[in-house]
Write a protein that holds these residues in place. Structure first.
Motif, short mmCIF file in Angstrom:
data_model
loop_
_atom_site.label_atom_id
_atom_site.label_comp_id
_atom_site.label_asym_id
_atom_site.label_seq_id
_atom_site.Cartn_x
_atom_site.Cartn_y
_atom_site.Cartn_z
N ALA A 139 18.73 49.71 42.80
CA ALA A 139 17.21 49.58 42.94
C ALA A 139 16.77 48.73 44.16
CB ALA A 139 16.48 48.75 41.71
N SER A 140 15.73 48.87 44.88
CA SER A 140 15.46 48.35 45.91
C SER A 140 15.25 46.84 45.82
CB SER A 140 13.97 48.80 46.41
OG SER A 140 12.96 48.69 45.60
N TYR A 141 14.76 46.30 44.75
CA TYR A 141 14.75 44.87 44.55
C TYR A 141 14.82 44.62 42.87
CZ TYR A 141 9.45 45.01 44.05
OH TYR A 141 8.41 45.22 43.42
N VAL A 142 15.08 43.53 42.52
CA VAL A 142 14.80 43.21 41.04
C VAL A 142 13.74 41.99 41.03
CG1 VAL A 142 17.35 43.68 40.51
CG2 VAL A 142 16.80 41.52 41.42
N GLY A 143 13.70 41.83 39.86
CA GLY A 143 12.66 40.73 39.71
C GLY A 143 12.40 40.09 38.16
N ALA A 144 12.16 41.21 37.41
CA ALA A 144 11.83 40.84 36.03
C ALA A 144 13.21 40.96 35.22
CB ALA A 144 10.80 41.82 35.62
N ALA A 145 13.79 39.98 34.73
CA ALA A 145 15.02 39.93 33.91
C ALA A 145 14.81 40.90 32.53
CB ALA A 145 15.52 38.59 33.60
N ALA A 146 13.62 40.98 32.02
CA ALA A 146 13.63 41.89 30.87
C ALA A 146 13.94 43.18 31.20
CB ALA A 146 12.38 41.52 30.30
N GLY A 147 13.75 43.64 32.33
CA GLY A 147 14.25 45.08 32.94
C GLY A 147 15.53 44.96 33.37
N GLU A 148 16.14 43.90 33.44
CA GLU A 148 17.58 43.94 34.02
C GLU A 148 18.80 43.33 33.10
OE1 GLU A 148 16.00 41.65 37.20
OE2 GLU A 148 14.65 43.36 37.64
N ASP A 149 18.28 43.06 32.06
CA ASP A 149 19.27 42.28 31.04
C ASP A 149 20.38 42.88 30.54
OD1 ASP A 149 16.95 43.63 29.46
OD2 ASP A 149 18.28 43.33 27.94
N LEU A 150 20.43 44.35 30.45
CA LEU A 150 21.86 44.96 30.11
C LEU A 150 22.65 45.04 31.52
CD1 LEU A 150 23.62 46.35 28.33
CD2 LEU A 150 22.60 48.66 28.98
N ALA A 151 21.99 45.16 32.68
CA ALA A 151 22.91 45.07 33.99
C ALA A 151 23.33 43.84 33.90
CB ALA A 151 21.96 45.27 35.02
N LEU A 152 22.72 42.53 33.75
CA LEU A 152 23.08 41.37 34.00
C LEU A 152 24.28 40.92 32.94
CD1 LEU A 152 19.57 39.54 34.48
CD2 LEU A 152 21.60 39.62 36.14
N VAL A 153 24.13 41.08 31.85
CA VAL A 153 25.11 40.93 30.63
C VAL A 153 26.36 41.74 31.01
CG1 VAL A 153 23.37 40.06 29.04
CG2 VAL A 153 24.36 42.47 29.01
N THR A 154 26.41 42.82 31.67
CA THR A 154 27.51 43.62 32.12
C THR A 154 27.93 43.30 33.30
OG1 THR A 154 26.32 45.63 33.06
CG2 THR A 154 27.19 45.48 30.45
N GLY A 155 27.55 42.21 33.88
CA GLY A 155 28.22 41.42 35.06
C GLY A 155 27.38 41.97 36.49
N ARG A 156 26.29 42.96 36.40
CA ARG A 156 25.56 43.31 37.65
C ARG A 156 24.52 42.40 37.97
NH1 ARG A 156 27.49 47.26 34.36
NH2 ARG A 156 28.77 48.86 35.43
N GLY A 157 24.37 42.07 39.14
CA GLY A 157 23.26 41.04 39.76
C GLY A 157 23.72 39.73 40.17
N GLN A 158 22.81 38.84 40.41
CA GLN A 158 23.12 37.58 40.85
C GLN A 158 23.87 36.69 40.01
OE1 GLN A 158 18.69 37.21 41.28
NE2 GLN A 158 18.69 35.29 40.57
N ALA A 159 24.87 35.90 40.43
CA ALA A 159 25.71 35.12 39.66
C ALA A 159 25.33 33.85 39.18
CB ALA A 159 26.75 34.59 40.58
N ASP A 160 23.93 33.58 39.03
CA ASP A 160 23.34 32.36 38.46
C ASP A 160 22.85 32.89 37.31
OD1 ASP A 160 21.20 33.92 39.53
OD2 ASP A 160 20.12 32.16 40.18
N LEU A 161 22.77 34.31 36.84
CA LEU A 161 22.34 34.80 35.60
C LEU A 161 23.65 35.45 35.06
CD1 LEU A 161 18.65 35.98 36.33
CD2 LEU A 161 19.55 34.07 35.08
N ALA A 162 24.14 36.21 35.74
CA ALA A 162 25.55 37.13 35.38
C ALA A 162 26.58 36.42 35.33
CB ALA A 162 25.48 38.42 36.28
N ALA A 163 26.86 35.29 35.53
CA ALA A 163 28.09 34.79 35.72
C ALA A 163 28.22 33.14 35.03
CB ALA A 163 28.68 34.89 36.87
#
Length: 466
Positions: A139-163
């Motif tokens: 995606a060109s940018y991220v912003g709303a974690a509720a639309g990115e939660d599966l990506a985050l919990v599988t390790g994709r995205g910024q480390a302050d949320l995904a790690a």
């Protein structure tokens, strides 16, 4: 003995963008709205209290700044993981009432801690109308974690949320099963490329909710246990428009009830979370009442007298033929024989209000469509016994796509199948595979966040604000 449910409120709306410039997302009101319909009493559940979120305030966030409210979501996820862990420490079954889908980060962190404690992996059954798989790689940018939660919990995205706590990913791709996304989901090919197993609505309906639950069990047979995430926008907006991003082509209340019952009817299901219901779009409380009816019926296997306490399975070093068909088939056969599927007819055909997609992204084309009705939905009649349920109403739209409509499975009408009891089948499976480490109820402190030894985590919040 029966498993005791503990209900924990997680009324966060930090993962959604504002519906308008002067309002905030209403899903933070969901736990209270559901409790108002006697959810705890009907579940005979312990009140596990509430994890109070920080104040919703996007401030001067702009696209390109990363996930909005990232620092607040990270802190909230750590607090939520503590509470979920303490419930499992007590040998109870947590039911987390969100809030938006960002609550998954806290649950995922608790599950990763548990997997580490017992030397196994914990899986995820992700029941959602959208894949929530937006991340910087697609995606060109991220912003709303509720639309990115599966990506985050599988390790994709910024480390302050995904790690968080240096744990990344919380769930491995191969340990995730996605159910209920729409056939046209924007990120379906990304899921496939990642090796994440999916069953979109057309396949779910064609196979049936009970068989889909059995199939999900089999996909996670190599995990020590699993967590269930349910976003109520998996339901069709004809029967559930009270969500932030209603999208045509979903399932019916009766199908969700059967799916939920099949998923929790095993000691290896560790807990459930419910997200994205927005009481602001439910002025008379009818949708809240229907959600409560569905959740109470769907969780009945957890509180049944013959329910088996939670037990974690030992991980298999190498893949082996799928087993457990007896247990899962028993659950599905028992569920398939029920004839009480007409409740959802009460809400079939109700139109939901139009509104913006609150999950963020470039615009409203992030895969979250408006609340328009699919062909055939909203015009269902009620038969002689009121059995023209929302399954039939929603399936009318599926016929146009060449998908067979949902029908009551064989055995409906109350005829009990001549199969072994669910408890006997569960015992047969657990005897085959010995549990590893302590069970989920093995005393206090099992899932608590370990105190950092001498080194302290980096000052993430100060770095983020820099």
């Amino acid at each position: 003995m029966m498993r005791r449910i503990a209900v924990l409120d997680a009324p966060t709306n930090l993962g959604l963008r504002p519906p308008t410039s002067t309002s905030v997302p209403g899903c933070a009101k969901a736990p209270g709205a559901l409790r108002d319909h006697d959810l705890l009493a009907r579940l005979r559940a312990r009140d596990a209290g509430c994890v109070t979120p920080p104040r919703y305030d996007p401030g001067d966030w702009r696209p390109g700044d990363g996930v909005c409210h990232a620092r607040e979501i990270a802190d909230y996820s750590l607090a939520l993981a503590e509470r979920v862990g303490s419930i499992i420490d007590r040998g109870e079954f947590p039911v987390v009432l969100g809030g938006d889908c960002s609550v998954l980060l806290g649950s995922a962190l608790a599950m990763h801690r548990l997997g580490e404690a017992v030397g196994g992996r914990i899986g995820l059954v992700f029941v959602d109308g959208h894949s929530d798989f937006r991340h910087p790689g697609n995606a060109s940018y991220v912003g709303a974690a509720a639309g990115e939660d599966l990506a985050l919990v599988t390790g994709r995205g910024q480390a302050d949320l995904a790690a968080l706590e240096g744990r990344r990913p919380y769930f491995r791709d191969i340990d995730v099963v996605v159910l209920g996304i729409r056939a046209q989901d924007e990120y379906r090919l990304d899921l496939q490329a990642a090796g994440i197993t999916t069953r979109p609505v057309p396949a779910l309906r064609a196979e049936g909710a009970a068989r889909t639950a059995q199939w999900a069990h089999e996909q996670l047979a190599d995990c020590a246990g699993y967590w269930v995430h349910i976003d109520v926008d998996v339901l069709d907006p004809a029967v559930m428009p009270a969500v932030d991003a209603p999208d045509p082509g979903g399932i019916a209340f009766a199908e969700l009830e059967i799916l939920l019952a099949g998923l929790v009817d095993t000691p290896h299901c560790l807990g459930v979370e419910l997200t994205v219901f927005d009481p602001d779009y439910d002025p008379d409380g009818s949708y809240a009442a229907e959600i409560v009816n569905t959740v109470v019926a769907g969780l009945a296997p957890v509180t049944a007298p013959e329910a088996v306490p939670p037990r974690l399975l030992s991980p298999r070093p190498t893949p082996s033929p799928r087993r457990g068909n007896g247990r899962a088939a028993t659950a599905s056969e028992r569920l398939a024989g029920r004839d009480g599927l007409d409740r959802a007819a009460r809400l079939a055909g109700r139109d939901g209000p139009d509104r913006v997609d609150e999950r963020g992204g470039d615009d409203l084309s992030d895969g979250d469509a408006s609340g328009s009705q699919p062909p055939g939905v909203g015009s269902a009649g009620v038969g002689p016994s009121g059995v023209r349920s929302s399954i039939g109403a929603v399936a009318d739209g599926a016929v146009a796509d060449g998908v067979a409509p949902a029908v009551a499975p064989p055995g409906a009408g109350g005829r009990a199948p001549a199969e072994p009891s669910g408890l006997a089948a569960q015992i047969a499976v657990t005897v085959e595979r010995e549990p590893v480490g302590p069970p989920a109820s093995a005393g206090p402190g099992l899932l608590r966040r370990p105190s950092p030894p001498t080194e302290t985590p980096p000052e993430r919040h100060e770095a983020d604000s820099a």
